[in-house]
Design an enzyme around this catalytic site. Structure first.
Site, PDB file in Angstrom:
ATOM      1  N   GLY A 206       0.824  -1.207   0.000  1.00 10.72           N
ATOM      2  CA  GLY A 206       0.000   0.000   0.000  1.00 10.72           C
ATOM      3  C   GLY A 206       0.858   1.257   0.000  1.00 10.72           C
ATOM      4  O   GLY A 206       0.599   2.201  -0.751  1.00 10.72           O
TER       5      GLY A 206
ATOM      6  N   GLU B 282      -3.726  -2.008  -6.561  1.00 13.65           N
ATOM      7  CA  GLU B 282      -3.017  -2.876  -5.629  1.00 13.65           C
ATOM      8  C   GLU B 282      -3.884  -4.091  -5.341  1.00 13.65           C
ATOM      9  O   GLU B 282      -5.059  -3.954  -5.003  1.00 13.65           O
ATOM     10  CB  GLU B 282      -2.749  -2.110  -4.324  1.00 13.65           C
ATOM     11  CG  GLU B 282      -2.083  -2.974  -3.276  1.00 13.65           C
ATOM     12  CD  GLU B 282      -2.107  -2.360  -1.871  1.00 13.65           C
ATOM     13  OE1 GLU B 282      -2.409  -1.159  -1.728  1.00 13.65           O
ATOM     14  OE2 GLU B 282      -1.840  -3.109  -0.919  1.00 13.65           O
TER      15      GLU B 282
ATOM     16  N   THR C  50      12.205 -14.854  -3.691  1.00 14.87           N
ATOM     17  CA  THR C  50      11.746 -13.979  -4.778  1.00 14.87           C
ATOM     18  C   THR C  50      11.612 -14.774  -6.072  1.00 14.87           C
ATOM     19  O   THR C  50      10.617 -14.657  -6.796  1.00 14.87           O
ATOM     20  CB  THR C  50      12.730 -12.807  -4.963  1.00 14.87           C
ATOM     21  OG1 THR C  50      12.739 -12.046  -3.762  1.00 14.87           O
ATOM     22  CG2 THR C  50      12.363 -11.929  -6.139  1.00 14.87           C
TER      23      THR C  50
ATOM     24  N   CYS D  72     -15.209  11.216  18.239  1.00 16.76           N
ATOM     25  CA  CYS D  72     -16.368  10.333  18.052  1.00 16.76           C
ATOM     26  C   CYS D  72     -16.799   9.756  19.404  1.00 16.76           C
ATOM     27  O   CYS D  72     -17.347  10.481  20.221  1.00 16.76           O
ATOM     28  CB  CYS D  72     -16.065   9.275  17.005  1.00 16.76           C
ATOM     29  SG  CYS D  72     -17.558   8.688  16.194  1.00 16.76           S
TER      30      CYS D  72
ATOM     31  N   HIS E  37     -14.487  12.193  12.454  1.00 15.33           N
ATOM     32  CA  HIS E  37     -13.114  11.660  12.509  1.00 15.33           C
ATOM     33  C   HIS E  37     -12.160  12.573  11.742  1.00 15.33           C
ATOM     34  O   HIS E  37     -11.869  12.320  10.572  1.00 15.33           O
ATOM     35  CB  HIS E  37     -13.084  10.252  11.910  1.00 15.33           C
ATOM     36  CG  HIS E  37     -13.724   9.234  12.790  1.00 15.33           C
ATOM     37  ND1 HIS E  37     -13.056   8.633  13.828  1.00 15.33           N
ATOM     38  CD2 HIS E  37     -14.974   8.742  12.814  1.00 15.33           C
ATOM     39  CE1 HIS E  37     -13.870   7.803  14.446  1.00 15.33           C
ATOM     40  NE2 HIS E  37     -15.050   7.848  13.853  1.00 15.33           N
TER      41      HIS E  37
ATOM     42  N   GLU F   1      -9.069  12.780  11.881  1.00 20.83           N
ATOM     43  CA  GLU F   1      -7.812  12.116  11.511  1.00 20.83           C
ATOM     44  C   GLU F   1      -7.836  11.600  10.075  1.00 20.83           C
ATOM     45  O   GLU F   1      -6.788  11.446   9.448  1.00 20.83           O
ATOM     46  CB  GLU F   1      -7.482  10.984  12.492  1.00 20.83           C
ATOM     47  CG  GLU F   1      -8.352   9.729  12.411  1.00 20.83           C
ATOM     48  CD  GLU F   1      -9.646   9.817  13.232  1.00 20.83           C
ATOM     49  OE1 GLU F   1     -10.103  10.943  13.527  1.00 20.83           O
ATOM     50  OE2 GLU F   1     -10.204   8.738  13.550  1.00 20.83           O
TER      51      GLU F   1
HETATM   52  N1  GLN Z   1     -19.742   3.667  19.088  1.00 25.52           N
HETATM   53  C1  GLN Z   1     -20.078   5.032  18.825  1.00 25.52           C
HETATM   54  C2  GLN Z   1     -21.211   5.149  17.831  1.00 25.52           C
HETATM   55  O1  GLN Z   1     -21.511   4.239  17.115  1.00 25.52           O
HETATM   56  C3  GLN Z   1     -18.878   5.809  18.332  1.00 25.52           C
HETATM   57  C4  GLN Z   1     -18.363   5.328  17.028  1.00 25.52           C
HETATM   58  C5  GLN Z   1     -16.975   5.803  16.740  1.00 25.52           C
HETATM   59  O2  GLN Z   1     -16.263   6.242  17.631  1.00 25.52           O
HETATM   60  N2  GLN Z   1     -16.549   5.680  15.496  1.00 25.52           N
HETATM   61  O3  GLN Z   1     -21.820   6.186  17.752  1.00 25.52           O
END
Ligand code: GLN
Length: 543
Positions: A18, A139, A190, A381, A515, A517
């Site tokens: 990757g 990939e 290889t 989250c 998220h 990140e």
């Molecule tokens: N478990 C929580 C939900 O479903 C948070 C999910 C998460 O952190 N991605 O809302």
């Protein structure tokens, strides 16, 4: 017409195919080409969304809401090209679609077979949506020799036959192990792996040989001879000090030049100064911070791949090394001394995303520690949900505050949602429905309050971030929580779903329902991660 580069792996798994695909794509992009990377996964899950992080590492979510392999995260971080639904398929998805067509009678009485039906579906996937691209890198997951990978190898064999050598390139990534007792690098694995691949009709054009010691010229020539490739096309790939050094290293070894030679193309040299700069920031930090990540899947770093990278990017933005301490939330459930002993050395505390009740009390206790001690806190989250439950219990007097994810509760500060607005319109779900693909997934907008910390960090009041969750903070609790100092500073555009919470009376305390990140990139560190690491640096100077 777009050219195809197919990447297979041999000898062992975890060779970094990757990263290799991502690095080559970045080099081609640096030479002025338009690229896209795709991943074929031979397993039978329709997508990795239902797999445990221990099985498969992180689930990477795209803007358009696909739950994909974590390699797509590398692709985005290295190329800046946002992936979409069509960039990751699995055998499960191919079979699901074929069987649905068969049941509808679409095959008009034909016998449905791996060749041509499965291989055609794989080829259609590779060829879809490629109009303005110069290169598509595909990939293939797994290792050559795996039974479940055979239809994919067959499909790329057919594509070479249909498109010709000047439109397709096969790169095979292998391992050249060092046998300490003999003091030698061994080429036999290889040779065997290439033999397996050629027996399936695929003769590699370029070999990328992972090795822990420099590959002597004689061994390179030997691999070329036995594997039927040019010596210059045997590219040594030594372990790199950082994943962000990989493009520089592959360029120095001539990988992109060899690929272009294969296609008979000439192009300007890539400008590598940006890569050199981020590697320099990584290798020569001017300070360091220690971040405690209080989570559940702490035994497997791949489970939090993007999170780890985003913290690295935050470090690059501040020119500091980020030491991440992965802390098992369950350890914090036994006694308060344990919490203090483990968290006191931390300059920042992060509670990441997660599922299920296990460890939740430890996460809530960590939020409390960060709030009371004024330690920078970042909740992502599930981490934001825990911050809201902590606030409800300890600042708003709602002792029974909980999440319906953990069982029935009279005080659902976090609850399941069965209806919400998406860019495509109203979405509805049955509360006891399927687990796969039924969360609030992908990019959603949020509106931030003008004078909030979040708006200052983003430099904007309308943002778009990626989601993956089934539960939401219950806006009905907004008032008591805000009275306790936890401000709801970001909401969904309809004003119903809390997206960001923060504490104005704390040095740095932010919880986000999405998220961030997933969108952090080395060249564009995410503002929340850059801000969090900046705050941790201040904390480090205080203690
Ligand atoms: N478990 C929580 C939900 O479903 C948070 C999910 C998460 O952190 N991605 O809302």
């Amino acid at each position: 017409m777009a050219r195809y580069i197919f990447i297979t792996g041999g000898v062992v798994s975890s060779l970094g195919k990757g990263l290799m695909a991502a690095s080559l794509a970045a080099l081609l992009q640096g030479r002025g080409f338009k690229v896209r990377i795709r991943k074929f996964d031979p397993y039978l899950n329709v997508d990795p969304g239902t797999m445990s992080p221990y099985q498969h590492g992180e689930v990477y979510v795209t803007d358009d809401g696909a739950e994909t392999d974590l390699d797509l995260g590398h692709y985005e971080r290295f190329t800046g090209v946002s992936a979409h639904q069509g960039d990751n398929i699995t055998s499960g998805r191919v079979y699901r679609d074929i069987i649905a067509k068969e049941r509808r009678g679409d095959y008009l009485g034909a016998t449905v077979q791996v060749i041509p039906h499965v291989t055609d579906a794989i080829k259609d996937f590779a060829k879809a949506d490629t109009a303005d691209l110069d290169f598509i890198l595909c990939e293939i997951g797994g290792t050559v020799g795996d039974i479940e990978g055979l239809p994919f190898i067959e499909a790329i064999r057919q594509l070479r036959n249909e498109m010709g050598r000047d439109q397709t390139c096969f790169i095979h990534v292998t391992l050249v192990p060092y046998i300490a007792a003999a003091g030698e690098l061994k080429t036999k694995p290889t040779q065997h792996s290439v033999r397996d691949l050629t027996s399936l009709g695929v003769q590699p054009d370029v070999l990328l040989c992972r090795c822990e010691k420099p590959l002597p010229d004689g061994e390179r020539a030997k691999i070329a001879l036995f594997c039927n490739v040019r010596k210059e096309a045997v590219i040594p790939a030594l372990d790199a000090p950082s994943i962000y050094a990989v493009p520089l290293q592959y360029h120095a070894e001539g990988l992109d030049a060899e690929v272009l030679r294969h296609f008979g193309l000439t192009a300007r040299l890539p400008n590598m100064s940006g890569w050199a700069d981020i590697v320099d920031r990584y290798q020569h930090p001017e300070g360091e911070v220690t971040i405690g990540v209080v989570g559940k899947y702490v035994g497997l770093p791949d489970a939090y791949k993007s999170l780890n990278e985003a913290l690295v990017h935050g470090g690059m933005a501040n020119r500091v090394r980020v030491n991440v301490r992965w802390l098992d939330a369950e350890l914090f459930e036994k006694d308060d001394d344990e919490i203090a002993a483990r968290l006191e050395p931390m300059h920042g505390i992060l509670v990441p995303g997660g599922f299920g009740e296990r460890g939740s009390e430890g996460k809530i206790a960590s939020v409390r520690f960060a709030r009371e001690r004024g330690v920078p806190f970042f909740g992502i989250c599930l981490g934001m949900q825990m911050a809201c439950i902590e606030a409800a219990r300890n600042t708003a007097g709602i002792a029974d505050a909980s999440s319906t994810e953990f069982g029935a509760t009279d005080e659902p500060v976090v609850g399941i949602i069965t209806e919400w607005m998406s860019p495509e319109g109203l979405q509805t779900r049955a509360s006891g429905g399927d687990m796969g693909g039924t969360m609030r997934l992908g990019a959603y907008e949020a509106r931030l309050s003008h004078n909030s910390h979040a708006a200052a960090l983003y430099g904007a009041t309308i943002i778009s971030e990626r989601h993956r969750h089934r539960y939401e903070v219950n806006a009905a609790y907004r008032e008591p929580l805000e009275r306790g100092g936890l401000v709801f500073s970001g909401m969904s555009p309809d004003g119903l779903l809390p997206e960001i919470v923060e504490r104005p009376d704390h040095p740095w305390f932010v919880g986000v329902q999405f998220h961030p990140e997933l969108k952090s990139r080395p060249f564009e560190p995410h503002p929340l991660f850059a801000g969090f690491i900046g705050a941790a640096l201040k904390q480090a100077r205080l203690v």
